[in-house]
Scaffold this motif. Structure first.
Motif, PDB file in Angstrom:
ATOM      1  N   GLY A  43       0.836  -1.187   0.000  1.00 25.85           N
ATOM      2  CA  GLY A  43       0.000   0.000   0.000  1.00 25.85           C
ATOM      3  C   GLY A  43       0.874   1.241   0.000  1.00 25.85           C
ATOM      4  N   THR A  44       0.353   2.325   0.554  1.00 29.17           N
ATOM      5  CA  THR A  44       1.116   3.570   0.587  1.00 29.17           C
ATOM      6  C   THR A  44       1.206   4.100   2.002  1.00 29.17           C
ATOM      7  OG1 THR A  44      -0.855   4.893   0.152  1.00 29.17           O
ATOM      8  CG2 THR A  44       0.447   4.233  -1.758  1.00 29.17           C
ATOM      9  N   GLN A  45       2.179   4.958   2.216  1.00 30.96           N
ATOM     10  CA  GLN A  45       2.342   5.642   3.486  1.00 30.96           C
ATOM     11  C   GLN A  45       2.593   7.114   3.204  1.00 30.96           C
ATOM     12  OE1 GLN A  45       5.838   4.405   5.580  1.00 30.96           O
ATOM     13  NE2 GLN A  45       7.096   4.324   3.736  1.00 30.96           N
ATOM     14  N   GLY A  46       2.088   7.959   4.055  1.00 24.40           N
ATOM     15  CA  GLY A  46       2.317   9.392   3.911  1.00 24.40           C
ATOM     16  C   GLY A  46       3.682   9.751   4.450  1.00 24.40           C
ATOM     17  N   VAL A  47       4.432  10.563   3.703  1.00 24.22           N
ATOM     18  CA  VAL A  47       5.754  10.961   4.144  1.00 24.22           C
ATOM     19  C   VAL A  47       5.710  12.362   4.732  1.00 24.22           C
ATOM     20  CG1 VAL A  47       8.140  11.346   3.422  1.00 24.22           C
ATOM     21  CG2 VAL A  47       6.843   9.498   2.405  1.00 24.22           C
ATOM     22  N   ILE A  48       5.173  13.312   3.966  1.00 25.56           N
ATOM     23  CA  ILE A  48       5.104  14.695   4.420  1.00 25.56           C
ATOM     24  C   ILE A  48       3.970  15.393   3.690  1.00 25.56           C
ATOM     25  CG2 ILE A  48       6.740  15.553   2.707  1.00 25.56           C
ATOM     26  CD1 ILE A  48       7.838  17.457   4.834  1.00 25.56           C
ATOM     27  N   THR A  49       3.366  16.351   4.339  1.00 24.14           N
ATOM     28  CA  THR A  49       2.353  17.184   3.703  1.00 24.14           C
ATOM     29  C   THR A  49       2.940  18.579   3.548  1.00 24.14           C
ATOM     30  OG1 THR A  49       0.591  15.907   4.735  1.00 24.14           O
ATOM     31  CG2 THR A  49      -0.005  18.055   3.850  1.00 24.14           C
ATOM     32  N   LEU A  50       2.989  19.078   2.323  1.00 24.64           N
ATOM     33  CA  LEU A  50       3.616  20.351   2.026  1.00 24.64           C
ATOM     34  C   LEU A  50       2.696  21.167   1.135  1.00 24.64           C
ATOM     35  CD1 LEU A  50       6.353  21.878   2.411  1.00 24.64           C
ATOM     36  CD2 LEU A  50       7.059  20.880   0.249  1.00 24.64           C
ATOM     37  N   PHE A  51       2.281  22.333   1.608  1.00 19.69           N
ATOM     38  CA  PHE A  51       1.385  23.219   0.868  1.00 19.69           C
ATOM     39  C   PHE A  51       0.098  22.523   0.429  1.00 19.69           C
ATOM     40  CE2 PHE A  51       5.717  24.852  -0.236  1.00 19.69           C
ATOM     41  CZ  PHE A  51       5.671  25.964   0.591  1.00 19.69           C
ATOM     42  N   GLY A  52      -0.435  21.654   1.259  1.00 21.18           N
ATOM     43  CA  GLY A  52      -1.681  20.972   0.962  1.00 21.18           C
ATOM     44  C   GLY A  52      -1.535  19.723   0.117  1.00 21.18           C
TER      45      GLY A  52
END
Length: 88
Positions: A43-52
């Protein structure tokens, strides 16, 4: 006809177990011996949220932040080299 189907199903079972054995042999190796793009697809994993925008990576990939940073760094170096050739 059923005999052929049975033989075909047995061959696919053997190939499936061979693939599983290859995957298990990769788990026994240390991280640096497996390579950076050799990972399980979980599956996927979130790494970072940047500017939405959320940067995602495969869940089986270890150290996805390092992969993103190295990608940005290499592209920046290539950009600066090309810029120096064009302007100078």
């Amino acid at each position: 006809m059923t005999d052929n189907n049975l033989l075909d199903s047995q061959e696919t079972d053997k190939s499936a177990t061979a693939k599983e054995d290859d995957a298990n042999s990769n788990e026994d190796k240390p991280f640096f011996a497996q390579g950076i793009f050799n990972y399980k697809d979980k599956g996927t994993q979130g790494v970072i949220t940047l500017f939405g925008y959320e940067l995602t990576a495969p869940a089986g990939l270890k150290n996805p932040g390092i992969v993103y940073l190295s990608f940005i760094f290499v592209n920046l170096v290539i950009f600066l080299i090309l810029k120096s050739f064009i302007s100078g």
